[in-house]
Write an enzyme that holds these catalytic residues in place. Structure first.
Site, PDB file in Angstrom:
ATOM      1  N   GLY A  44      -0.209  -7.375 -10.322  1.00  0.00           N
ATOM      2  CA  GLY A  44      -1.116  -6.739  -9.362  1.00  0.00           C
ATOM      3  C   GLY A  44      -0.596  -6.655  -7.952  1.00  0.00           C
ATOM      4  O   GLY A  44      -1.382  -6.571  -7.015  1.00  0.00           O
ATOM      5  N   LEU A  73       4.323  -3.792  -8.147  1.00  0.00           N
ATOM      6  CA  LEU A  73       5.661  -3.663  -8.723  1.00  0.00           C
ATOM      7  C   LEU A  73       5.583  -3.310 -10.211  1.00  0.00           C
ATOM      8  O   LEU A  73       6.563  -3.372 -10.928  1.00  0.00           O
ATOM      9  CB  LEU A  73       6.472  -4.939  -8.491  1.00  0.00           C
ATOM     10  CG  LEU A  73       6.653  -5.314  -7.015  1.00  0.00           C
ATOM     11  CD1 LEU A  73       7.430  -6.614  -6.872  1.00  0.00           C
ATOM     12  CD2 LEU A  73       7.337  -4.203  -6.239  1.00  0.00           C
ATOM     13  N   SER A  74       4.380  -2.956 -10.638  1.00  0.00           N
ATOM     14  CA  SER A  74       4.165  -2.391 -11.977  1.00  0.00           C
ATOM     15  C   SER A  74       4.414  -3.336 -13.134  1.00  0.00           C
ATOM     16  O   SER A  74       5.117  -3.012 -14.093  1.00  0.00           O
ATOM     17  CB  SER A  74       5.016  -1.136 -12.185  1.00  0.00           C
ATOM     18  OG  SER A  74       4.400  -0.079 -11.568  1.00  0.00           O
ATOM     19  N   SER A  75       3.790  -4.494 -13.054  1.00  0.00           N
ATOM     20  CA  SER A  75       3.855  -5.379 -14.222  1.00  0.00           C
ATOM     21  C   SER A  75       3.165  -4.721 -15.412  1.00  0.00           C
ATOM     22  O   SER A  75       3.568  -4.929 -16.563  1.00  0.00           O
ATOM     23  CB  SER A  75       3.213  -6.729 -13.910  1.00  0.00           C
ATOM     24  OG  SER A  75       1.825  -6.618 -13.732  1.00  0.00           O
ATOM     25  N   HIS A  96       1.902   8.341  -3.732  1.00  0.00           N
ATOM     26  CA  HIS A  96       0.723   9.177  -4.018  1.00  0.00           C
ATOM     27  C   HIS A  96       1.127  10.631  -4.216  1.00  0.00           C
ATOM     28  O   HIS A  96       0.356  11.545  -3.918  1.00  0.00           O
ATOM     29  CB  HIS A  96      -0.341   9.032  -2.912  1.00  0.00           C
ATOM     30  CG  HIS A  96      -1.043   7.692  -2.975  1.00  0.00           C
ATOM     31  ND1 HIS A  96      -2.068   7.430  -3.848  1.00  0.00           N
ATOM     32  CD2 HIS A  96      -0.820   6.541  -2.301  1.00  0.00           C
ATOM     33  CE1 HIS A  96      -2.470   6.179  -3.692  1.00  0.00           C
ATOM     34  NE2 HIS A  96      -1.716   5.614  -2.764  1.00  0.00           N
ATOM     35  N   GLU A 151      -2.419   3.390 -20.731  1.00  0.00           N
ATOM     36  CA  GLU A 151      -3.076   2.861 -19.525  1.00  0.00           C
ATOM     37  C   GLU A 151      -4.249   3.758 -19.112  1.00  0.00           C
ATOM     38  O   GLU A 151      -5.311   3.274 -18.736  1.00  0.00           O
ATOM     39  CB  GLU A 151      -2.061   2.715 -18.383  1.00  0.00           C
ATOM     40  CG  GLU A 151      -2.666   2.054 -17.158  1.00  0.00           C
ATOM     41  CD  GLU A 151      -1.706   1.183 -16.364  1.00  0.00           C
ATOM     42  OE1 GLU A 151      -0.607   0.856 -16.849  1.00  0.00           O
ATOM     43  OE2 GLU A 151      -2.081   0.818 -15.237  1.00  0.00           O
ATOM     44  N   ASP A 205       5.282   4.814 -12.724  1.00  0.00           N
ATOM     45  CA  ASP A 205       5.577   3.431 -13.113  1.00  0.00           C
ATOM     46  C   ASP A 205       6.289   3.352 -14.459  1.00  0.00           C
ATOM     47  O   ASP A 205       7.317   2.692 -14.612  1.00  0.00           O
ATOM     48  CB  ASP A 205       4.283   2.611 -13.194  1.00  0.00           C
ATOM     49  CG  ASP A 205       3.500   2.614 -11.898  1.00  0.00           C
ATOM     50  OD1 ASP A 205       4.007   3.136 -10.893  1.00  0.00           O
ATOM     51  OD2 ASP A 205       2.368   2.105 -11.897  1.00  0.00           O
TER      52      ASP A 205
HETATM   53  P1  ADP Z   1       0.620  -4.075 -11.354  1.00  0.00           P
HETATM   54  O1  ADP Z   1       0.981  -3.092 -12.414  1.00  0.00           O
HETATM   55  O2  ADP Z   1       0.699  -3.514  -9.971  1.00  0.00           O
HETATM   56  O3  ADP Z   1       1.362  -5.357 -11.451  1.00  0.00           O
HETATM   57  P2  ADP Z   1      -1.934  -3.919 -12.682  1.00  0.00           P
HETATM   58  O4  ADP Z   1      -3.297  -4.359 -12.287  1.00  0.00           O
HETATM   59  O5  ADP Z   1      -1.723  -2.478 -12.972  1.00  0.00           O
HETATM   60  O6  ADP Z   1      -0.925  -4.432 -11.564  1.00  0.00           O
HETATM   61  O7  ADP Z   1      -1.494  -4.719 -13.997  1.00  0.00           O
HETATM   62  C1  ADP Z   1      -1.516  -6.123 -14.041  1.00  0.00           C
HETATM   63  C2  ADP Z   1      -2.017  -6.588 -15.405  1.00  0.00           C
HETATM   64  O8  ADP Z   1      -0.995  -6.390 -16.415  1.00  0.00           O
HETATM   65  C3  ADP Z   1      -2.291  -8.067 -15.458  1.00  0.00           C
HETATM   66  O9  ADP Z   1      -3.573  -8.365 -14.957  1.00  0.00           O
HETATM   67  C4  ADP Z   1      -2.191  -8.358 -16.948  1.00  0.00           C
HETATM   68  O10 ADP Z   1      -3.377  -7.969 -17.617  1.00  0.00           O
HETATM   69  C5  ADP Z   1      -1.085  -7.414 -17.388  1.00  0.00           C
HETATM   70  N1  ADP Z   1       0.224  -8.115 -17.437  1.00  0.00           N
HETATM   71  C6  ADP Z   1       1.342  -7.835 -16.736  1.00  0.00           C
HETATM   72  N2  ADP Z   1       2.354  -8.692 -17.025  1.00  0.00           N
HETATM   73  C7  ADP Z   1       1.867  -9.552 -17.941  1.00  0.00           C
HETATM   74  C8  ADP Z   1       2.409 -10.692 -18.634  1.00  0.00           C
HETATM   75  N3  ADP Z   1       3.646 -11.146 -18.403  1.00  0.00           N
HETATM   76  N4  ADP Z   1       1.595 -11.335 -19.517  1.00  0.00           N
HETATM   77  C9  ADP Z   1       0.338 -10.900 -19.742  1.00  0.00           C
HETATM   78  N5  ADP Z   1      -0.221  -9.867 -19.111  1.00  0.00           N
HETATM   79  C10 ADP Z   1       0.511  -9.197 -18.219  1.00  0.00           C
HETATM   80 MG    MG Z   2      -0.036  -1.253 -12.825  1.00  0.00          MG
END
Ligand code: ADP
Ligand code: MG
Length: 384
Positions: free
Chosen positions: A125, A128-130, A35, A163, A175
């Protein structure tokens, strides 16, 4: 994680043709500095060995098609400065890709149509910043198709803009910059004001262990906005643009003079102290002092729990168990909080026993699906 061959087969069955190029972008774990990014402060992340991979093939038109092995269906859109967002919730994931295309177009990059197939093993979610991995990978893919290049910092800023403005999540730069600019084997001190990154190797003999509590954040937008508002109130009370420029003494003075409400002061104290801790942790890395680094991680968690109040029983329990186990030098929540993952620094020789002991003790308290990842620092995004 599907293999490279499986992703290639997925591309072929989806589009009936072969891919021409591939790119990748990793997730990240923040070791300390939580943060602080949206306060123009310091973070100390590293890219992790979990990533999003994209295969692509150029098209002779202005159409983009995108498919994910983790989602159903193919999403199609035309390249323009006003790409419509998903109306169907099941296609929301593709908004991360659409947003990247739109910000690239707004930035004047001449994109070309392409077919994209992707897969990722960054858990969704869990902090770890997917999402950043997806954005940074999508930007690399769109640039590669167009034969264009940008620096890692430029790509990170574009991903964050996608984003913030397109998806509508108010995240800082941590991220995307970690994913775009990670350095193999190194953590990075990140100055979120200048975007300067200074790498430093992790101390010899210790491992980074990530533990997913299985608790998902849920609806915490209002809580997140309250924390940000507290930070903004503190900066305003002290006449600066960001808490980066504030000292603990300055906060105390503002409090004494009645210029800062107690709760806002409490929020700000975490941020100001965390900036100091993050710089001290970087100095500890440089000195190869894993014990000092771990102690700072512990202090960070305590402030996030008691002052910033973004932990939850699951995170606090996971951290407490980790700290009670042999060989653990420090442990804290990582990411925005309210669920998601912890990160611990564990002596190499203790890791094999640490992982099952942590899992079993946590699951005795919370019947949630736990995942533990031991990871080294990965390289930032680039060609596959
Ligand atoms: P975090 O970044 O912490 O993992 P977020 O809520 O910010 O969580 O982002 C998650 C979202 O990113 C998922 O709900 C999806 O919409 C998208 N996402 C991430 N990786 C993939 C993937 N491999 N395929 C499709 N969507 C993805
Ligand atoms: Mg995220």
């Amino acid at each position: 994680m599907p293999t490279a061959a499986e992703l290639r087969a997925f591309f072929q069955t989806t589009y009936g043709t072969t891919p021409e190029q591939g790119v990748r972008a990793p997730g990240r774990v923040n070791l300390i500095g939580e943060h602080t990014d949206y306060n123009d402060g310091f973070c100390l992340p590293m890219a992790i060995e979990r990533e999003v991979k994209v295969l692509l093939r150029r098209r002779p038109d202005q159409t983009v098609r995108v498919a994910s092995m983790e989602q159903a269906g193919v999403v199609t859109f035309a390249l323009s400065a006003a790409i419509p967002k998903a109306t169907d919730k099941a296609q929301h994931w593709a908004d991360y890709v659409k947003g990247c295309a739109q910000v690239l177009i707004e930035a004047g990059v001449p994109l070309v149509g392409c077919d994209l197939a992707l897969t990722g093993d960054v858990p969704l979610g869990s902090g770890l910043s997917s999402s950043a991995a997806l954005e940074v990978a999508a930007i690399h893919a769109l640039l590669a198709a167009a034969g264009q290049t940008k620096t890692g910092a430029e790509i990170a800023v574009l991903g964050q803009r996608a984003e913030n403005r397109y998806v509508g999540t108010n995240c800082g730069i941590l991220d995307q910059l970690s994913s775009a600019c990670g350095v193999l084997g190194q953590a990075m001190l990140m100055d979120c004001r200048t975007l300067a990154l200074t790498p430093a190797p992790l101390p010899a003999g210790v491992s980074v262990v990530i533990a997913d509590t299985g608790k998902r954040r849920g609806l915490v937008d209002s809580a997140y906005n309250e924390r940000r508002a507290g930070c903004e109130a503190g900066a305003k009370a002290l006449g600066v643009s960001h808490l980066r420029d504030v000292t603990l003494h300055g906060l105390w003075t503002a409090h004494q003079e009645g210029r800062l409400a107690p709760l806002a002061r409490q929020r700000c104290e975490h941020v100001v102290a965390e900036n100091g801790r993050t710089q001290a942790a970087f100095a500890a890395l440089r000195a190869g002092d894993a014990v000092a680094f771990g102690a700072l991680m512990d202090q960070s968690h305590a402030d996030l729990r008691d002052k910033f109040e973004v932990t939850c029983p699951e995170l606090d329990t996971m951290v407490a168990i980790a700290r009670s186990l042999p060989g653990c030098l420090g442990s804290r929540m990582t990411g925005a909080g309210f669920g998601g993952c912890t990160v611990s620094l564990v002596r190499d020789e203790a890791v094999a026993a640490f992982v099952p002991a942590l899992t079993a003790a946590y699951q005795a308290r919370f019947p949630l699906p736990v995942a533990v990842y031991v990871t080294r620092a990965a390289a930032g995004a680039g060609a596959l």
